[in-house]
Design a protein around this motif. Structure first.
Motif, PDB file in Angstrom:
ATOM      1  N   ALA A   1      13.072 -13.522  23.304  1.00  0.00           N
ATOM      2  CA  ALA A   1      12.031 -14.524  23.315  1.00  0.00           C
ATOM      3  C   ALA A   1      10.937 -14.432  22.249  1.00  0.00           C
ATOM      4  CB  ALA A   1      11.297 -14.311  24.781  1.00  0.00           C
ATOM      5  N   VAL A   2      10.951 -13.001  21.714  1.00  0.00           N
ATOM      6  CA  VAL A   2       9.896 -12.728  20.687  1.00  0.00           C
ATOM      7  C   VAL A   2      10.535 -13.230  19.444  1.00  0.00           C
ATOM      8  CG1 VAL A   2       8.986 -10.704  19.087  1.00  0.00           C
ATOM      9  CG2 VAL A   2       8.873 -10.678  21.754  1.00  0.00           C
ATOM     10  N   GLY A   3      11.850 -13.007  19.235  1.00  0.00           N
ATOM     11  CA  GLY A   3      12.464 -13.374  18.008  1.00  0.00           C
ATOM     12  C   GLY A   3      12.434 -15.078  18.029  1.00  0.00           C
ATOM     13  N   ARG A   4      12.660 -15.730  19.016  1.00  0.00           N
ATOM     14  CA  ARG A   4      12.567 -17.212  19.100  1.00  0.00           C
ATOM     15  C   ARG A   4      11.194 -17.619  18.507  1.00  0.00           C
ATOM     16  NH1 ARG A   4      15.412 -16.740  23.459  1.00  0.00           N
ATOM     17  NH2 ARG A   4      13.552 -17.197  25.024  1.00  0.00           N
ATOM     18  N   GLN A   5      10.139 -17.132  19.393  1.00  0.00           N
ATOM     19  CA  GLN A   5       8.525 -17.123  18.907  1.00  0.00           C
ATOM     20  C   GLN A   5       8.337 -17.117  17.402  1.00  0.00           C
ATOM     21  OE1 GLN A   5       6.254 -14.948  21.500  1.00  0.00           O
ATOM     22  NE2 GLN A   5       6.575 -16.270  23.544  1.00  0.00           N
ATOM     23  N   ASN A   6       8.827 -15.941  16.810  1.00  0.00           N
ATOM     24  CA  ASN A   6       8.677 -15.487  15.658  1.00  0.00           C
ATOM     25  C   ASN A   6       9.220 -16.812  14.547  1.00  0.00           C
ATOM     26  OD1 ASN A   6       6.964 -13.369  15.974  1.00  0.00           O
ATOM     27  ND2 ASN A   6       8.853 -11.817  15.704  1.00  0.00           N
TER      28      ASN A   6
ATOM     29  N   GLU B   1       9.977 -19.840  15.512  1.00  0.00           N
ATOM     30  CA  GLU B   1       9.151 -21.156  15.619  1.00  0.00           C
ATOM     31  C   GLU B   1       8.003 -21.251  14.947  1.00  0.00           C
ATOM     32  OE1 GLU B   1      10.223 -24.073  17.019  1.00  0.00           O
ATOM     33  OE2 GLU B   1      12.050 -23.324  17.191  1.00  0.00           O
ATOM     34  N   GLN B   2       7.227 -20.057  14.828  1.00  0.00           N
ATOM     35  CA  GLN B   2       5.938 -20.079  14.280  1.00  0.00           C
ATOM     36  C   GLN B   2       6.199 -20.124  12.609  1.00  0.00           C
ATOM     37  OE1 GLN B   2       3.967 -16.531  15.771  1.00  0.00           O
ATOM     38  NE2 GLN B   2       3.131 -17.511  17.648  1.00  0.00           N
ATOM     39  N   ALA B   3       7.286 -19.477  12.094  1.00  0.00           N
ATOM     40  CA  ALA B   3       7.452 -19.531  10.829  1.00  0.00           C
ATOM     41  C   ALA B   3       7.985 -20.824  10.236  1.00  0.00           C
ATOM     42  CB  ALA B   3       8.534 -18.283  10.497  1.00  0.00           C
TER      43      ALA B   3
END
Length: 91
Positions: A22-27, A29-31
């Motif tokens: 989940a942290v990887g996906r969020q990073n 998406e934000q990038a």
């Protein structure tokens, strides 16, 4: 107090793989810039380039006005006489 670790030895922490994913996906998406915002950014950059190009192009009117203002300031400061200057041009 903590004991010192040997060089190269790392502290191991266990992280739940679901949280890590989940942290990887969020990073990611934000990038990633949304496509609709990307187009707006490109248009803004083009407009900025055009504005800078227009500003760098100085017209002869601007140059003449700047000279006149400089001459006026010098006359007011008493450094230059207000008599018109003779140009050393020949016909």
């Amino acid at each position: 107090m903590r004991a010192r670790r040997a060089p190269g030895e790392q502290e191991v922490q266990s992280v739940d793989p679901a949280i890590q994913a989940a942290v990887g996906r969020q990073n990611r998406e934000q990038a990633r810039e949304p496509e609709e915002q990307f187009g707006d950014g490109q248009a803004a950059m083009e407009e900025l380039r055009e504005r800078v190009a227009r500003r760098e192009t100085v017209s002869s009117v601007d140059v003449s006005r700047a000279r006149a203002l400089k001459r006026l300031a010098e006359e007011r400061a008493g450094r230059v006489s207000s008599a018109p200057r003779q140009l050393g041009r020949t016909a």
